[in-house]
Scaffold this active site. Structure first.
Site, PDB file in Angstrom:
ATOM      1  N   GLU A  53      19.498 -21.675  -0.177  1.00  0.00           N
ATOM      2  CA  GLU A  53      18.570 -21.823  -1.306  1.00  0.00           C
ATOM      3  C   GLU A  53      17.714 -23.076  -1.170  1.00  0.00           C
ATOM      4  O   GLU A  53      16.577 -23.113  -1.652  1.00  0.00           O
ATOM      5  CB  GLU A  53      19.325 -21.830  -2.630  1.00  0.00           C
ATOM      6  N   PHE A 115      32.726 -17.331 -13.585  1.00  0.00           N
ATOM      7  CA  PHE A 115      32.529 -17.389 -12.139  1.00  0.00           C
ATOM      8  C   PHE A 115      31.051 -17.652 -11.821  1.00  0.00           C
ATOM      9  O   PHE A 115      30.168 -16.989 -12.357  1.00  0.00           O
ATOM     10  CB  PHE A 115      32.983 -16.068 -11.503  1.00  0.00           C
ATOM     11  N   GLN A 116      30.814 -18.586 -10.968  1.00  0.00           N
ATOM     12  CA  GLN A 116      29.467 -19.003 -10.570  1.00  0.00           C
ATOM     13  C   GLN A 116      28.615 -19.389 -11.771  1.00  0.00           C
ATOM     14  O   GLN A 116      27.400 -19.167 -11.789  1.00  0.00           O
ATOM     15  CB  GLN A 116      28.776 -17.932  -9.720  1.00  0.00           C
ATOM     16  N   LYS A 165      22.026 -12.666 -16.794  1.00  0.00           N
ATOM     17  CA  LYS A 165      22.016 -11.335 -16.185  1.00  0.00           C
ATOM     18  C   LYS A 165      21.725 -10.238 -17.212  1.00  0.00           C
ATOM     19  O   LYS A 165      21.010  -9.272 -16.905  1.00  0.00           O
ATOM     20  CB  LYS A 165      23.376 -11.097 -15.526  1.00  0.00           C
ATOM     21  N   MET A 467      15.479 -44.052  12.087  1.00  0.00           N
ATOM     22  CA  MET A 467      14.980 -45.047  11.147  1.00  0.00           C
ATOM     23  C   MET A 467      16.121 -45.903  10.594  1.00  0.00           C
ATOM     24  O   MET A 467      15.972 -47.124  10.414  1.00  0.00           O
ATOM     25  CB  MET A 467      14.221 -44.359   9.998  1.00  0.00           C
TER      26      MET A 467
END
Lengths: 554, 85
Positions: A53, A115-116, A165, A467
């Protein structure tokens, strides 16, 4: 109003995206966003499956920056949504219009540690310009329209829309609403043109300090006209590169920590600083109270909150640069100052002489810049290679140089190049990366393969976090700590595993032919450029130091 | 350390109070007190915020004003005062 029709929330989302002209989105599916991915079937929007993502978010950022359109990304709830956060923070720091759509667990499950489930709405507060959570299907279309309007209005930025959802599945008696017009919330005071012109006419040593806001305002022509009429010596921030024509004889290059010596000395000597779409970032100013110490300041910006934020100004010109810049475009009598600045530019021009056969990264990037086709868009990651690209490549438009400026996010370059390539399929897109940054979103090579995107990757490889290593050498008594990457994978084999042609160069004599071969190749290509691990980026203004006290290679 | 009182009018929208508090903290202001109420007729919320900081209050006012749902931010000069630490 469109015809009455039954939509699901997912259908409605794509209808609104299409209303806003969205043709491409970047994302990754998962449980709580499945109804939206189901609705994707019937939509005309093309979805680019990324492999993380964060890659989707950076691709949306790259898409937006290369095209001037809104970038759109999708992620599911929980970890999918949290993986977007770095990309959103990057977009906020660099004022990039992105709309992120996240799935959320069903409203009945929200707040139950399902969940999630994560409170992405809460997490978004610090890394978006605005965010929404839709809990009523009747609000969905309006919220989505608002999201696009907010992303583009005024100082642009990312907007997140979290959609549970059940809202994605809910039926709505669809009437597509008209596009929302966002009222201009902040009433700007009238531009203080009179006092600004007085400051300009009195100045003997004025400097034009150009930032990323010029490109965001689509005011390149107005800026160049202003620069031409006033003949002001000019300097640019990292994000402003490309706004001023790099061939302009009054242009001195980038200022700040790794700016050119001429740019930094001129700013330190100037008596008037005309900041245009720039925000006096700490990487620009060095020690703030010693930055341009003799200068009065005229500040052009769209964002009221940037005025007097880090530097008190003498005249603020708030609003649209396209309108305000022409109002101040008056010829100036500053010939001695112009001559002095041009002399400094000549005296302190880059030196590409580099003894020995080892490859000098600045010379490689300069040569790529000279060989690359017109309208090439270059992305970078973050680190030494980024600063070398900014110093030694030339860009004729800010949309041709995409780099993570404010957030300084390693892992930006490859997915941003993917987004840029999708938005500009006919243009050459080059991702300049370092071996540390490259590994941060290396999974996106799979996206390049999947969509056969002809992205060219130039991998500057010193087997170090260069760096950080440079700073450890200079400022931490050479105590190197966790910056050695000698165990990097075989980058050629790695690229080949994704069907990407690849080549390594280790000596100067190989460079020109290798660059030409990269450009001649029709598909994606990785050119690994092996450099000396001890090479540093010069000049360097040490932390909390005035810009005229820069360290140089000696 | 300077003490300030802000009166903020905002649309009664999701998490507007959280947004104000997040910006206030992030921009370097300590929250010493807060009261909030909503006019249910107009759906306009009024938030009174007492803050302290060594920074200029203008910096915070400009940042709160940028939030989308904010209608007005006012500094109450009669209440704001400078503390002698």
């Amino acid at each position: 109003m469109a015809t009455e029709k039954k939509f699901t929330g997912g259908d409605l989302l794509f209808n609104v995206l299409e209303q806003h002209g969205v043709e491409h989105v970047f994302g990754y599916p998962g449980g709580a966003i499945m109804p939206i991915y189901d609705a994707l079937y019937e939509s005309n929007v093309e979805h680019f499956l990324c492999r993380h993502e964060q890659g989707a978010a950076f691709s949306a950022v790259g898409y937006a920056r290369a095209s001037g359109k809104v970038g759109v990304c999708f992620a599911t709830s929980g970890p999918g949504a949290t993986n977007l956060i770095t990309g959103l923070a990057d977009a906020l720091a660099d004022s990039i219009p992105v709309v992120a759509i996240t799935g959320q667990v069903a409203t009945a499950a929200m707040g139950s540690d399902a969940f999630q489930e994560i409170d992405i709405f809460g997490l978004s507060l610090a890394c978006t310009k605005h965010s929404f959570q839709v809990t009523n299907i009747d609000d969905l279309a309006k919220v989505l329209h608002q999201a696009f309007a907010i992303a583009l209005e005024g100082r642009q930025g990312p907007v997140l829309v979290d959609i549970p959802k059940d809202i994605q599945l809910a039926q709505v008696n669809g009437c597509l609403e008209h596009l929302a017009k966002l009222k201009n919330k902040v009433k700007l005071p009238p531009a203080n043109v009179g006092s600004a012109i007085a400051l300009l006419s009195q100045a003997k040593q004025p400097i034009l300090y150009v930032g990323g806001g010029v490109g965001m305002a689509n005011a390149i022509d107005e800026l160049r006209s202003f620069a031409q009429i006033t003949a002001l010596p000019s300097v640019s921030t990292l994000k402003g590169l490309g706004a001023i024509d790099p061939k302009d004889s009054n242009y001195l290059g980038m200022l700040g920590m790794h700016g050119t010596k001429a740019a930094n000395l001129a700013v330190q000597e100037c008596d008037l600083l005309i900041a245009v779409g720039a925000r006096f970032d700490d990487r620009v100013t060095g020690k703030l109270n010693e930055f341009a110490p003799h200068a009065k300041v005229i500040h052009f910006d769209i964002d009221t909150a940037e005025i007097n934020k880090r530097r008190a100004v003498d005249a603020a010109i708030l609003g649209d640069l396209k309108v305000n810049l022409p109002a101040l475009a008056v010829p100036l009598s500053i010939a001695p100052w112009q001559a002095k600045c041009q002399q400094m530019a000549n005296d302190y021009a880059w030196d590409y002489n580099h003894p020995g056969e080892t490859i000098f990264a600045p010379a490689v990037l300069k040569e790529i810049s000279e060989q690359m086709p017109k309208n090439t868009c270059v992305t970078t990651d973050v680190g030494q290679h980024q600063m070398w690209a900014a110093q030694h490549m030339r860009f004729d438009d800010p949309s041709n140089f995409l780099t993570s400026g404010g957030m300084g996010t390693m892992g930006f370059g490859i997915p941003a190049a993917i987004g840029a390539q999708v938005s500009r399929p006919r243009d050459c897109i080059i991702a300049v990366s370092g071996d540390g940054s490259f590994m941060m979103n290396v999974q996106e090579l799979s996206t390049i393969k999947r969509f056969q995107l002809p992205v060219k990757i130039v991998l500057i490889d010193n087997a170090k976090l260069g760096m950080v290593r440079q700073w450890q050498d200079l400022f931490f008594n050479g105590r190197l700590s966790e910056t050695d990457l000698a165990d990097n994978p075989d980058f050629i084999m790695l690229a080949n595993a994704f069907d990407i042609k690849a080549k390594t160069v280790t000596e100067k004599s190989q460079v020109s032919a290798a660059i030409a071969a990269m450009f001649d190749h029709q598909g994606p290509y990785l050119l690994r450029v092996k450099i000396n691990a001890q090479d540093n980026v010069w000049p360097l203004v040490p932390p909390n130091t005035a810009n005229d006290k820069m360290m140089e290679n000696s | 350390m300077n003490n300030y009182q802000l009166t903020i009018k905002a649309d009664d929208k999701q998490v507007v109070l959280e947004r104000i508090l997040q910006v206030t903290r992030y921009r370097g202001f300590l929250i010493n007190g807060i009261s909030a109420k909503v006019n249910t007729g107009t759906n306009i919320g009024t938030i009174e915020l007492m803050v302290s900081s060594e920074r200029s209050i203008g910096l915070l006012v400009d940042q709160i004003n940028k939030l989308i749902d904010i209608k007005e931010v006012r500094v109450d000069n009669s209440v704001s005062q400078q503390c002698i630490a």
